[in-house]
Motif scaffolding. Structure first.
Motif, PDB file in Angstrom:
ATOM      1  N   LEU A  57       0.833  -1.202   0.000  1.00 31.97           N
ATOM      2  CA  LEU A  57       0.000   0.000   0.000  1.00 31.97           C
ATOM      3  C   LEU A  57       0.868   1.252   0.000  1.00 31.97           C
ATOM      4  O   LEU A  57       2.047   1.211   0.367  1.00 31.97           O
ATOM      5  CB  LEU A  57      -0.905   0.004   1.235  1.00 31.97           C
ATOM      6  N   SER A  58       0.260   2.357  -0.392  1.00 31.49           N
ATOM      7  CA  SER A  58       0.948   3.647  -0.367  1.00 31.49           C
ATOM      8  C   SER A  58       1.348   4.000   1.053  1.00 31.49           C
ATOM      9  O   SER A  58       0.830   3.437   2.023  1.00 31.49           O
ATOM     10  CB  SER A  58       0.023   4.726  -0.937  1.00 31.49           C
ATOM     11  N   ASP A  59       2.269   4.936   1.183  1.00 34.51           N
ATOM     12  CA  ASP A  59       2.651   5.438   2.503  1.00 34.51           C
ATOM     13  C   ASP A  59       1.459   6.153   3.125  1.00 34.51           C
ATOM     14  O   ASP A  59       0.542   6.589   2.430  1.00 34.51           O
ATOM     15  CB  ASP A  59       3.816   6.421   2.380  1.00 34.51           C
ATOM     16  N   TYR A  60       1.506   6.318   4.442  1.00 29.24           N
ATOM     17  CA  TYR A  60       0.452   7.053   5.138  1.00 29.24           C
ATOM     18  C   TYR A  60       0.415   8.497   4.651  1.00 29.24           C
ATOM     19  O   TYR A  60       1.464   9.127   4.472  1.00 29.24           O
ATOM     20  CB  TYR A  60       0.697   7.037   6.651  1.00 29.24           C
ATOM     21  N   SER A  61      -0.780   9.009   4.434  1.00 42.22           N
ATOM     22  CA  SER A  61      -0.950  10.403   4.020  1.00 42.22           C
ATOM     23  C   SER A  61      -0.845  11.312   5.245  1.00 42.22           C
ATOM     24  O   SER A  61      -0.922  10.854   6.388  1.00 42.22           O
ATOM     25  CB  SER A  61      -2.316  10.600   3.356  1.00 42.22           C
ATOM     26  N   GLU A  62      -0.697  12.601   5.008  1.00 41.16           N
ATOM     27  CA  GLU A  62      -0.664  13.561   6.108  1.00 41.16           C
ATOM     28  C   GLU A  62      -1.960  13.505   6.915  1.00 41.16           C
ATOM     29  O   GLU A  62      -1.946  13.619   8.140  1.00 41.16           O
ATOM     30  CB  GLU A  62      -0.439  14.979   5.579  1.00 41.16           C
ATOM     31  N   GLN A  63      -3.092  13.338   6.233  1.00 48.21           N
ATOM     32  CA  GLN A  63      -4.388  13.246   6.920  1.00 48.21           C
ATOM     33  C   GLN A  63      -4.415  12.043   7.861  1.00 48.21           C
ATOM     34  O   GLN A  63      -4.901  12.143   8.983  1.00 48.21           O
ATOM     35  CB  GLN A  63      -5.543  13.143   5.921  1.00 48.21           C
ATOM     36  N   GLU A  64      -3.908  10.899   7.390  1.00 46.50           N
ATOM     37  CA  GLU A  64      -3.893   9.707   8.233  1.00 46.50           C
ATOM     38  C   GLU A  64      -2.983   9.913   9.441  1.00 46.50           C
ATOM     39  O   GLU A  64      -3.351   9.577  10.570  1.00 46.50           O
ATOM     40  CB  GLU A  64      -3.420   8.494   7.440  1.00 46.50           C
ATOM     41  N   LEU A  65      -1.806  10.442   9.224  1.00 46.19           N
ATOM     42  CA  LEU A  65      -0.866  10.650  10.322  1.00 46.19           C
ATOM     43  C   LEU A  65      -1.410  11.634  11.350  1.00 46.19           C
ATOM     44  O   LEU A  65      -1.145  11.509  12.546  1.00 46.19           O
ATOM     45  CB  LEU A  65       0.480  11.138   9.781  1.00 46.19           C
ATOM     46  N   TYR A  66      -2.213  12.580  10.898  1.00 46.56           N
ATOM     47  CA  TYR A  66      -2.801  13.572  11.790  1.00 46.56           C
ATOM     48  C   TYR A  66      -3.989  13.002  12.572  1.00 46.56           C
ATOM     49  O   TYR A  66      -4.172  13.297  13.737  1.00 46.56           O
ATOM     50  CB  TYR A  66      -3.235  14.798  10.973  1.00 46.56           C
ATOM     51  N   ARG A  67      -4.799  12.165  11.930  1.00 49.51           N
ATOM     52  CA  ARG A  67      -6.066  11.733  12.517  1.00 49.51           C
ATOM     53  C   ARG A  67      -6.050  10.344  13.164  1.00 49.51           C
ATOM     54  O   ARG A  67      -6.940  10.014  13.925  1.00 49.51           O
ATOM     55  CB  ARG A  67      -7.162  11.781  11.459  1.00 49.51           C
ATOM     56  N   ILE A  68      -5.067   9.510  12.830  1.00 47.63           N
ATOM     57  CA  ILE A  68      -4.993   8.169  13.419  1.00 47.63           C
ATOM     58  C   ILE A  68      -3.861   8.179  14.435  1.00 47.63           C
ATOM     59  O   ILE A  68      -2.739   8.564  14.114  1.00 47.63           O
ATOM     60  CB  ILE A  68      -4.725   7.099  12.336  1.00 47.63           C
ATOM     61  N   ASP A  69      -4.145   7.742  15.663  1.00 49.19           N
ATOM     62  CA  ASP A  69      -3.084   7.791  16.684  1.00 49.19           C
ATOM     63  C   ASP A  69      -2.003   6.743  16.400  1.00 49.19           C
ATOM     64  O   ASP A  69      -2.212   5.787  15.660  1.00 49.19           O
ATOM     65  CB  ASP A  69      -3.655   7.678  18.097  1.00 49.19           C
ATOM     66  N   GLY A  70      -0.858   6.946  17.012  1.00 49.69           N
ATOM     67  CA  GLY A  70       0.317   6.109  16.759  1.00 49.69           C
ATOM     68  C   GLY A  70       0.101   4.639  17.032  1.00 49.69           C
ATOM     69  O   GLY A  70       0.587   3.782  16.297  1.00 49.69           O
TER      70      GLY A  70
END
Length: 95
Positions: A57-70
């Motif tokens: 899969l593609s790398d995590y998008s900025e939106q995903e990194l911002y909205r999904i916790d670590g």
């Protein structure tokens, strides 16, 4: 072509998609009932968990990194609208 397996409740769907295809758009175009709302990664409605094939899969998008916790990211959670497919993958929709 990559094969995508989607587990949604008790149902399992399979589809072949073109290389680099957007996961949500391909599912919706085949009437697979993945939940979604905004299609831009802002609402989180299309959250899913990658069971197998994260490396395809593609790398995590900025939106995903911002909205999904670590911790959720470490567990394979993604947004279908922000995910592009480059190989076989199995995902589970999050209710």
């Amino acid at each position: 072509m990559p094969e995508v397996t989607i587990r949604l409740g008790t149902e399992t769907y399979q589809m072949e998609v073109p290389m680099g295809a957007n996961l949500l758009l391909e599912a919706v175009s085949r009437s697979i009932p993945l939940p979604f709302h905004c299609t831009t990664g802002k609402c989180g409605t299309c959250q899913m968990r990658v069971i197998k094939g994260q490396e395809n899969l593609s790398d995590y998008s900025e939106q995903e990194l911002y909205r999904i916790d670590g911790e959720a990211i470490s567990s394979g959670y993604r947004f279908a609208c922000q995910t592009y497919v480059y190989g076989d993958v199995t995902i589970e929709a999050v209710p």
